[in-house]
Design a protein around this motif. Structure first.
Motif, PDB file in Angstrom:
ATOM      1  N   UNK A  14      -6.389   9.285  -9.392  1.00 27.65           N
ATOM      2  CA  UNK A  14      -6.217   7.845  -9.553  1.00 27.65           C
ATOM      3  C   UNK A  14      -7.221   7.128  -8.654  1.00 27.65           C
ATOM      4  N   UNK A  15      -8.051   6.307  -9.262  1.00 29.13           N
ATOM      5  CA  UNK A  15      -8.998   5.495  -8.499  1.00 29.13           C
ATOM      6  C   UNK A  15      -8.660   4.051  -8.802  1.00 29.13           C
ATOM      7  N   UNK A  16      -8.284   3.277  -7.765  1.00 29.21           N
ATOM      8  CA  UNK A  16      -7.905   1.890  -8.000  1.00 29.21           C
ATOM      9  C   UNK A  16      -8.520   0.997  -6.956  1.00 29.21           C
ATOM     10  N   UNK A  17      -8.668  -0.268  -7.295  1.00 26.69           N
ATOM     11  CA  UNK A  17      -9.268  -1.202  -6.350  1.00 26.69           C
ATOM     12  C   UNK A  17      -8.800  -2.611  -6.625  1.00 26.69           C
ATOM     13  N   UNK A  18      -8.806  -3.429  -5.586  1.00 30.20           N
ATOM     14  CA  UNK A  18      -8.550  -4.866  -5.724  1.00 30.20           C
ATOM     15  C   UNK A  18      -9.810  -5.572  -6.199  1.00 30.20           C
TER      16      UNK A  18
ATOM     17  N   UNK B 260      -6.094   8.476  -5.094  1.00 34.25           N
ATOM     18  CA  UNK B 260      -4.848   9.235  -5.006  1.00 34.25           C
ATOM     19  C   UNK B 260      -4.893  10.359  -6.024  1.00 34.25           C
TER      20      UNK B 260
ATOM     21  N   UNK C 206     -11.325  -2.691  -1.084  1.00 34.32           N
ATOM     22  CA  UNK C 206      -9.906  -2.313  -1.150  1.00 34.32           C
ATOM     23  C   UNK C 206      -9.698  -1.294  -2.263  1.00 34.32           C
ATOM     24  N   UNK C 207     -10.482  -0.239  -2.166  1.00 31.51           N
ATOM     25  CA  UNK C 207     -10.397   0.873  -3.113  1.00 31.51           C
ATOM     26  C   UNK C 207      -9.535   1.986  -2.527  1.00 31.51           C
ATOM     27  N   UNK C 208      -8.713   2.594  -3.369  1.00 32.18           N
ATOM     28  CA  UNK C 208      -7.902   3.717  -2.919  1.00 32.18           C
ATOM     29  C   UNK C 208      -8.000   4.851  -3.934  1.00 32.18           C
TER      30      UNK C 208
ATOM     31  N   UNK D 256     -10.348  -6.206 -10.548  1.00 34.66           N
ATOM     32  CA  UNK D 256     -10.107  -4.952  -9.861  1.00 34.66           C
ATOM     33  C   UNK D 256     -10.210  -3.855 -10.897  1.00 34.66           C
ATOM     34  N   UNK D 257      -9.696  -2.674 -10.570  1.00 32.15           N
ATOM     35  CA  UNK D 257      -9.788  -1.586 -11.542  1.00 32.15           C
ATOM     36  C   UNK D 257      -8.683  -0.563 -11.350  1.00 32.15           C
ATOM     37  N   UNK D 258      -8.381   0.118 -12.443  1.00 32.94           N
ATOM     38  CA  UNK D 258      -7.472   1.261 -12.425  1.00 32.94           C
ATOM     39  C   UNK D 258      -8.079   2.313 -13.334  1.00 32.94           C
TER      40      UNK D 258
END
Lengths: 274, 274, 274
Positions: free
Chosen positions: C84-88, C60, C56-58, C125-127
């Motif tokens: 922006x790299x984010x993930x659950x 943006x 669940x990485x996105x 997760x990560x931001x």
């Protein structure tokens, strides 16, 4: 005849399987939408029990807090009675609901805390304490808040990848002031996105869509989200501008969260109100 | 005959479905009750492996901790050997089990940490380190703790809305002192409720039910729960009073948590001991 | 004939049940392995959308961050554009992927935050925010990172009891320096185990298996893991030694995590690369 029989049996089996599926717990990954326990004001004989609401929300009241506990909780001595609003899923909906409750009742906000929760989701639960001198006031505050939660879940949207949340009030009161530093009496809105990456984009979209005053920005590591996987952006301003900012962010957020799980719906948890 | 056949087939299908359901993972929302891995002392050939227990608990031992790691972990140099007790679900059960372990063995508590976990539930996991000069002592401490965990899960109750936990000891030792500030050698008890709202009510009920001395109160935001959605209330006093406080809180807690999910059972994770 | 019919019907029923099971959501307790959304670069019409990846990485991008938000986020003014790299699910995979991205593009790391997440699992997760003066650079950084994530999930292993993670780079850059204090330009590796008890054993195994320099040790309560149920051990040194330490820890970790759930597989999330 055999084929008829096969169809007949398959029909029964499928009906049985469907009914089992219907009664199964909702998917853990769409936390905002799943915990739809109806309000059950009469389900519990305890005088402390007020009711329940969506999001695994519970309302309780203590008429006369034990003095040793009062001290441990560091509550102002003047509040003999406390109302308790807690939930596994949702902090924004409960804080905005609590804000209506303090407007409508003779109570004050003692404490607002945001545990890391949502039952496996990316966000928060909540613990909100109302203080009152009289237990009937504390109970009334919890009742109002429980009834408002149905509305404030209206712009909460979730799928298995994450969730979006939008809240708006025309006039912020002390709950929003305590939780988010909202200027008292002004229009106030929030955008929330999880995973946090989406929350960053919502914040930028809201800030650009209308002339609003940024009040705060909470990210997983800056102390504002209890390490939840969310970014919360808060802002005040002219009523129309605050709504416009939210509507723009909501439009963008739905597209992005939908792109993470194209095959899933992204329903409102109840009915949109903004 | 067709009907007989239909019944025969439905019977087989339902048996198959039931057996699949039985082997399926338990619901994530009843975390305390689900991770019932039996102890498997022989499942792993590593000398470091001691065993497993309920709650996705694992026990390990390191005979001679690497010196560079020893430094990074900030462990007192005198503990060459460490015992490790960790779990995905449960902190109270493990801390009370560790307390029995230090009483029964030649080991000391180095560290007790409470991660936010319970596999989607409202509470904690745990990481507990025992220190010893000799590896056999460290191993023995972990073995005792693993065997105690079965008992200490006895007054942990869960449904999909949350969980309740009650623990009691007639004589607190160093694990309870380190984790909760329990007075050494005294009777000591805790009440835990998640969502935190329920934990507040448990605390008040316990404090009122008997003459106990409040030792501590941990809420999601006050630093005591790692942002878990729990309130923990701890107290000491006369043995009978501590038990009486727990029994009263347990009675109230079951009613309230049950009211959040009236259609679900609220079983003990193993067998109640208080 | 009846038996043939029963078999025929049971066959149909089982096929139907299997296909439903196959489309059901993956188990929440194996978080690293479940969120395998393929990259969908064209799934979203927004110019801000870059793509998605496993976990669940996105990804943006914001070409020109709103000035009021820029201030709230406390970002250096020189970065007009952010990626922006984010993930659950997953922090290590994303930080190592981001490290490759900053090496390969004209961008810098602004921020790395580790929310408590993994959708009910034991970890993060990560931001991650990339800063650039030009939006094309920010976009390129996110694209590189998204494509690297497939590789960096290769040594992430999970079952319903927990997860293991191993990462290695021959040459650490600014993302690893910012997140873990990795010495720039040196070989660098990490071992991660959840529940945290396993992570302690991985750390000891890695430290003993080769001559590496311990860089850091993060546990649930020492500030390094956002209260996740993990221990992270980080180390640098000669390239061969770092790999050797990881391979040894991986071997031990698999045995121990497997012992917690003997009936489950412990698959790589993608394909091992170390």
């Amino acid at each position: 005849m055999n084929n008829d029989l096969v169809e007949q049996i398959m029909g029964e089996v499928m009906r049985k399987m469907d009914s089992e599926a219907a009664s199964a717990p909702a998917q853990p990954a769409a936390p905002e939408a799943k915990s739809c326990a109806a309000k059950l004001p009469a389900a519990c004989g305890l005088t402390e029990f007020v009711g329940t609401a969506i999001g695994h929300t519970i309302g309780l009241v203590i008429a006369n807090v034990d003095s040793s506990l009062h001290e441990q909780m560091k509550i102002d001595k003047k509040y003999r009675s406390i109302g308790i609003l807690g939930a596994r899923t949702g902090a924004g909906p409960h804080i905005f609901a609590a804000d209506e409750a303090v407007k409508a009742t003779n109570s004050e906000i003692i404490l607002i805390e945001l545990p890391r929760d949502t039952e496996g989701g990316a966000g928060h639960g909540s613990l909100i304490l109302f203080g009152a001198e009289d237990v009937s006031d504390a109970r009334r505050a919890v009742e109002v808040a429980l009834s408002e939660v149905e509305r404030t879940f209206g712009d909460v949207y979730g799928n298995s990848a994450g969730h979006l949340e939008f809240q708006y009030t025309a006039r912020a009161s002390t709950a929003l002031n305590k939780a988010f530093g909202a200027p008292l009496g002004q229009s106030f809105g929030i955008t929330v996105g999880g995973p946090a990456a989406i929350g960053v984009l919502l914040a930028d979209t809201a800030a650009k869509a209308a002339t609003v005053d940024a009040v705060g920005y909470s990210s997983p590591g800056n102390g504002g989200t209890s390490f939840s996987n969310e970014v919360i952006f808060t802002f005040s301003g002219d009523s129309g501008a605050v709504r416009q900012a939210i509507v723009a962010a909501r439009e963008v957020g739905k597209q992005v969260l939908k792109a993470m799980e194209p095959d899933e719906d992204l329903p409102s948890s109840t009915t949109p109100y903004i």
